[in-house]
Each structure stands twice: as structure tokens, then as C-alpha cells.
Write a protein that holds these residues in place. Structure first.
Motif, mmCIF file in Angstrom:
data_model
loop_
_atom_site.group_PDB
_atom_site.id
_atom_site.type_symbol
_atom_site.label_atom_id
_atom_site.label_comp_id
_atom_site.label_asym_id
_atom_site.label_seq_id
_atom_site.Cartn_x
_atom_site.Cartn_y
_atom_site.Cartn_z
ATOM 1 N N GLY A 142 0.807 -1.213 0.000
ATOM 2 C CA GLY A 142 0.000 0.000 0.000
ATOM 3 C C GLY A 142 0.839 1.261 0.000
ATOM 4 N N GLY A 143 1.890 1.289 0.806
ATOM 5 C CA GLY A 143 2.773 2.449 0.818
ATOM 6 C C GLY A 143 3.469 2.657 -0.512
ATOM 7 N N SER A 144 3.940 1.567 -1.103
ATOM 8 C CA SER A 144 4.603 1.662 -2.410
ATOM 9 C C SER A 144 3.621 2.097 -3.498
ATOM 10 N N MET A 145 2.388 1.602 -3.440
ATOM 11 C CA MET A 145 1.371 1.997 -4.420
ATOM 12 C C MET A 145 1.082 3.496 -4.330
ATOM 13 N N ALA A 146 1.031 4.021 -3.106
ATOM 14 C CA ALA A 146 0.749 5.449 -2.934
ATOM 15 C C ALA A 146 1.856 6.299 -3.532
ATOM 16 N N ASP A 147 3.116 5.872 -3.359
ATOM 17 C CA ASP A 147 4.236 6.610 -3.957
ATOM 18 C C ASP A 147 4.191 6.542 -5.482
ATOM 19 N N ALA A 148 3.745 5.391 -6.019
ATOM 20 C CA ALA A 148 3.774 5.189 -7.464
ATOM 21 C C ALA A 148 2.513 5.690 -8.172
ATOM 22 N N LEU A 149 1.345 5.454 -7.583
ATOM 23 C CA LEU A 149 0.077 5.744 -8.259
ATOM 24 C C LEU A 149 -0.659 6.955 -7.703
ATOM 25 N N GLY A 150 -0.318 7.349 -6.507
ATOM 26 C CA GLY A 150 -1.049 8.420 -5.844
ATOM 27 C C GLY A 150 -1.980 7.858 -4.792
ATOM 28 N N VAL A 151 -2.356 8.705 -3.855
ATOM 29 C CA VAL A 151 -3.141 8.269 -2.705
ATOM 30 C C VAL A 151 -4.562 7.859 -3.098
ATOM 31 N N ILE A 152 -5.246 8.677 -3.903
ATOM 32 C CA ILE A 152 -6.643 8.404 -4.241
ATOM 33 C C ILE A 152 -6.780 7.091 -4.998
ATOM 34 N N ALA A 153 -5.900 6.871 -5.967
ATOM 35 C CA ALA A 153 -5.954 5.621 -6.733
ATOM 36 C C ALA A 153 -5.722 4.418 -5.827
ATOM 37 N N THR A 154 -4.820 4.566 -4.869
ATOM 38 C CA THR A 154 -4.532 3.467 -3.950
ATOM 39 C C THR A 154 -5.739 3.153 -3.073
ATOM 40 N N ILE A 155 -6.390 4.185 -2.551
ATOM 41 C CA ILE A 155 -7.589 3.977 -1.733
ATOM 42 C C ILE A 155 -8.667 3.263 -2.547
ATOM 43 N N SER A 156 -8.839 3.675 -3.797
ATOM 44 C CA SER A 156 -9.846 3.068 -4.665
ATOM 45 C C SER A 156 -9.556 1.590 -4.908
ATOM 46 N N LEU A 157 -8.311 1.258 -5.181
ATOM 47 C CA LEU A 157 -7.949 -0.135 -5.427
ATOM 48 C C LEU A 157 -8.137 -0.988 -4.179
ATOM 49 N N LEU A 158 -7.784 -0.457 -3.027
ATOM 50 C CA LEU A 158 -7.974 -1.187 -1.779
ATOM 51 C C LEU A 158 -9.462 -1.433 -1.517
ATOM 52 N N GLY A 159 -10.276 -0.407 -1.797
ATOM 53 C CA GLY A 159 -11.716 -0.562 -1.620
ATOM 54 C C GLY A 159 -12.288 -1.630 -2.536
ATOM 55 N N GLY A 160 -11.830 -1.643 -3.789
ATOM 56 C CA GLY A 160 -12.286 -2.672 -4.718
ATOM 57 C C GLY A 160 -11.912 -4.063 -4.244
ATOM 58 N N GLY A 161 -10.715 -4.199 -3.673
ATOM 59 C CA GLY A 161 -10.291 -5.495 -3.146
ATOM 60 C C GLY A 161 -11.146 -5.944 -1.977
ATOM 61 N N LEU A 162 -11.471 -5.007 -1.074
ATOM 62 C CA LEU A 162 -12.315 -5.350 0.065
ATOM 63 C C LEU A 162 -13.711 -5.761 -0.402
ATOM 64 N N LEU A 163 -14.234 -5.064 -1.387
ATOM 65 C CA LEU A 163 -15.546 -5.410 -1.937
ATOM 66 C C LEU A 163 -15.537 -6.829 -2.485
ATOM 67 N N ALA A 164 -14.526 -7.168 -3.263
ATOM 68 C CA ALA A 164 -14.443 -8.495 -3.869
ATOM 69 C C ALA A 164 -14.341 -9.590 -2.813
ATOM 70 N N VAL A 165 -13.462 -9.371 -1.832
ATOM 71 C CA VAL A 165 -13.284 -10.376 -0.773
ATOM 72 C C VAL A 165 -14.564 -10.537 0.033
#
Length: 392
Positions: A357-380
Motif C-alpha cells: 500500500g505504501g509503495s502503491m501510494a508513492d507510485a500511483l497516488g493516494v486516491i488511486a490506492t484507496i480506490s484499489l484497496l476498496g475494490g479489493g475489500l468489496l471483492a473479498v
């Protein structure tokens, strides 16, 4: 009110007065730590918990819950003060490890102590209500502390850490007045029975996948928490009130106070939530719904800060419901060890999420990282709900 329950409420109020809460990420960033570094520190924290939860939980079963809580509370006090003087990633890493070990002494023992105390003095079924109200009181105290931490942090970002350590120290004498729980039989036969009981509980169908599911939930919540302060700071920078532009750190302190108050209200109602929708209904609906909302921030970034409030509310209700479910399915023999083992299993899930998550925020930005994490939680959440339709 039962006298011991009142002491428990006082304990929750004092140990949750974290003035450092609104500034911990800002403090690390100000000392030259990147998002990747923040993720690394929290991953180290999780790994330390992974390695120390079971031994400290077992220690809690042997030396008694109260003594374990005393060690954990005193350690948190010392660690908070030491954190204020950190200047490098290596120093923070050492303090994080110390704080993690301190937390593990309390994480299984506090829940086990409360459950067994209520079972003796009131009824075990009161756990969700008392735990929820205790957490609510702690959140109210945390809200007041957040305002104070924001004010102190606007002057010096290290001051809230010092203040947190001093306030948390008040919890130490409170724990010392708790009634002592019985220590475990230390015979080899009993120790083997504890190990077998813990193994059977964790691998049993009642708990195994529930622990994995709640571990993923905890991991997503933990990583998103990295971004609350910087996102909120960006949102409030330049805001004026009646022609006055307050310091952004002061505003963040107020936002954290509002987080605490909202969480306090919903946590106090955890018992009613359980009565209304049931534990099964909550875990089938709440985590996936939150995941869907977080996934949508990439479309509506302005909704991110309001969603932080929703996140806090959902997490605050989930904790006592999860604790009730686990305690109900855990016998007295090795209870603290079992609960610590659950926390250890959660850490095994959380640690890689934090690094990535920390590496994703540095690479993709904070908002995109939050969105991807949310999508993962939804799927699980959806997969778990379908696969465990008989969960109760």
C-alpha cells in the motif's frame, strides 16, 4: 453500574487519549520518512505483533490478565515518549517494535479479562454492550485529545507524542486496581491442552475463514489510515472561516475529534446493532459496502474525507462484534492465547498490505490506492458472503 465495569471504562478513557493520533503520519513525513517508509514501519509493527502475540498471550494466561495489561500499558507510555525524539527511519523502527510488543501484552488479555470478569459478575453476553460503551468512552476522550493534539502539533509535531505518553501513564494505576484473574495451571499437561485447544479453535470451521476475512478488513483499514492526514491537509489548506485561515494541523485535530465523536456514538450502539441485524448480517453487508464506497473515490475524490468518517464508524462497530463472536467460541482454557493468536494471524495478513500500500501510494497516488484497496475489500467481502451463507 458495577464497580469493576466503571474501572474498565476509566481504563478505556485514559489509554485512548492519543494526542499523537492526528499528526503521526505528518510527523513521520516531517522527519523525512516517505509513504514507503511509513508502510515499512507499519509492516514492521505488524510482523512484530505476528512474532510476539502468541508468546505474550500465553504469558497473559500464565501470569494473569491484569499483569499483562500493566506491562502493555506501561510499555505504550514509554514508547510514546521515545517516539517524540526519533530522527531517523532506523530509530522509528526500534520504537515501533517496542510499541508493538507492548500492544501484544494487552491485545489478547484485555478482551479475555473483560469477558471472564463479566461472566463472573454479570453475564458473558454483556460483553458487546460493555466493550462497545467502553470503546465509545475511549473515542470521546480521544476526540478531546485530538483537538489538543492538533493545537500542540501546530506548534511542534513532536509535542503530541510527549503529551500522549504522559496521559496514557494515568492508565497504569487504574489497571493496578483491576481484580486479578486466575493464572493458568503451568503443568506440562495443561500447557499441552492449551496448545491443542488453540490449534483446534483456529483451524476449526467456525473461526478459520472468519479470521482471514476480518484480517483483510483490518489490513485495508490500516493502509487507508495512512492517508487520512495528508488527504485531509490537502482538502483544508487555504480554508478560511470568517476571514481567518486556521493552521491545517489544528483543523486536522478537529477532524479527528469529529471522527472520535461519530465513532463513539455508533460504538455505544454496538449491542443494539447486534440485536437488530446480528453478527452475521453485519459482516455480510458492512465490509463489502464500505469497500464499494472506497472504490468510488477515484470517480469522486471530494468524497474521500467524508468517507473517512464512514470508515471509522464501521470499524468501531466491527471491533466489539468481532470480539463477542470470538469469545463466544473460545473456552476459558487458553482464551488470551487464542485471542492473541487471532491478532497474530491478522498481522500476517496486514503486513504485506502495508508494504504494498505504501509503495502503491508513492507510485500511483493516494486516491488511486484507496480506490484499489476498496475494490479489493468489496471483492473479498462478496466472495466470503457467498461461500459462508450459513455463517451465524
Amino acid at each position: 453500574m458495577d464497580r469493576v465495569v466503571a474501572k474498565y471504562y476509566l481504563f478505556e478513557a485514559t489509554r485512548n487519549a492519543h494526542l499523537s493520533g492526528p499528526v503521526w503520519v505528518l510527523f513521520l513525513l516531517s522527519r523525512g520518512v516517505s509513504y514507503s517508509g511509513v508502510g515499512l514501519l507499519d509492516a514492521a509493527f505488524s510482523v512484530t505483533i505476528l512474532l510476539s502475540e502468541l508468546p505474550t498471550g500465553y504469558a497473559g494466561d500464565r501470569i494473569g490478565r491484569r499483569r499483562a495489561l500493566l506491562i502493555g500499558t506501561a510499555g505504550t507510555t514509554v514508547g510514546s515518549i521515545a517516539f517524540a525524539f526519533g530522527q531517523s527511519l532506523a530509530t522509528f523502527l526500534l520504537v515501533y517494535v517496542f510499541l508493538a510488543v507492548s500492544q501484544t501484552f494487552a491485545s489478547g488479555s484485555d478482551s479475555a479479562w473483560l469477558y471472564e470478569t463479566l461472566e463472573t459478575r454479570l453475564e458473558a453476553d454483556a460483553f458487546t454492550r460493555v466493550r462497545g460503551r467502553g470503546r465509545a468512552l475511549g473515542l470521546v476522550t480521544g476526540g478531546v485529545a485530538a483537538v489538543a493534539g492538533g493545537i500542540l502539533g501546530s506548534v511542534n509535531l513532536a509535542w503530541p507524542w510527549l503529551a500522549s505518553g504522559l496521559v496514557t501513564a494515568v492508565a497504569v494505576p487504574v489497571v493496578a486496581t483491576f481484580p486479578a484473574s486466575a493464572t493458568a495451571d503451568t503443568s506440562e499437561q495443561t500447557q499441552r491442552a492449551v496448545i491443542r485447544a488453540v490449534r483446534d479453535r483456529l483451524l476449526g470451521t467456525d473461526l478459520r475463514w472468519f479470521i482471514v476475512y476480518t484480517g483483510v478488513f483490518a489490513a485495508v483499514m490500516g493502509v487507508v489510515n495512512f492517508f487520512v492526514q495528508p488527504v485531509t491537509q490537502d482538502a483544508v489548506t487555504g480554508v478560511t472561516v470568517a476571514g481567518y485561515s486556521p493552521d491545517s494541523v489544528v483543523i486536522i485535530g478537529g477532524v479527528y475529534a469529529a471522527f472520535s465523536l461519530v465513532s463513539a456514538v455508533v460504538t455505544a450502539k454496538a449491542g443494539r446493532v447486534r440485536a437488530a441485524v446480528g453478527t452475521a448480517g453485519w459482516f455480510r453487508v458492512a465490509p463489502p459496502a464500505l469497500g464499494a464506497l472506497l472504490a468510488g473515490v477515484v470517480v469522486v475524490p471530494a468524497a474521500t474525507v467524508p468517507l473517512f468518517f464512514v470508515l471509522r464508524a464501521v470499524r468501531s462497530v466491527t471491533e466489539p462484534l468481532q470480539g463477542q463472536y470470538l469469545n463466544d467460541r473460545t473456552g476459558s482454557l487458553g482464551r488470551a492465547t487464542t485471542l492473541s493468536a487471532v491478532a497474530m494471524a491478522h498481522s500476517l495478513v496486514v503486513a504485506p498490505f502495508e508494504v504494498v500500500g505504501g509503495s502503491m501510494a508513492d507510485a500511483l497516488g493516494v486516491i488511486a490506492t484507496i480506490s484499489l484497496l476498496g475494490g479489493g475489500l468489496l471483492a473479498v467481502g462478496l466472495v466470503w458472503s457467498v461461500a459462508h451463507s450459513d455463517f451465524s
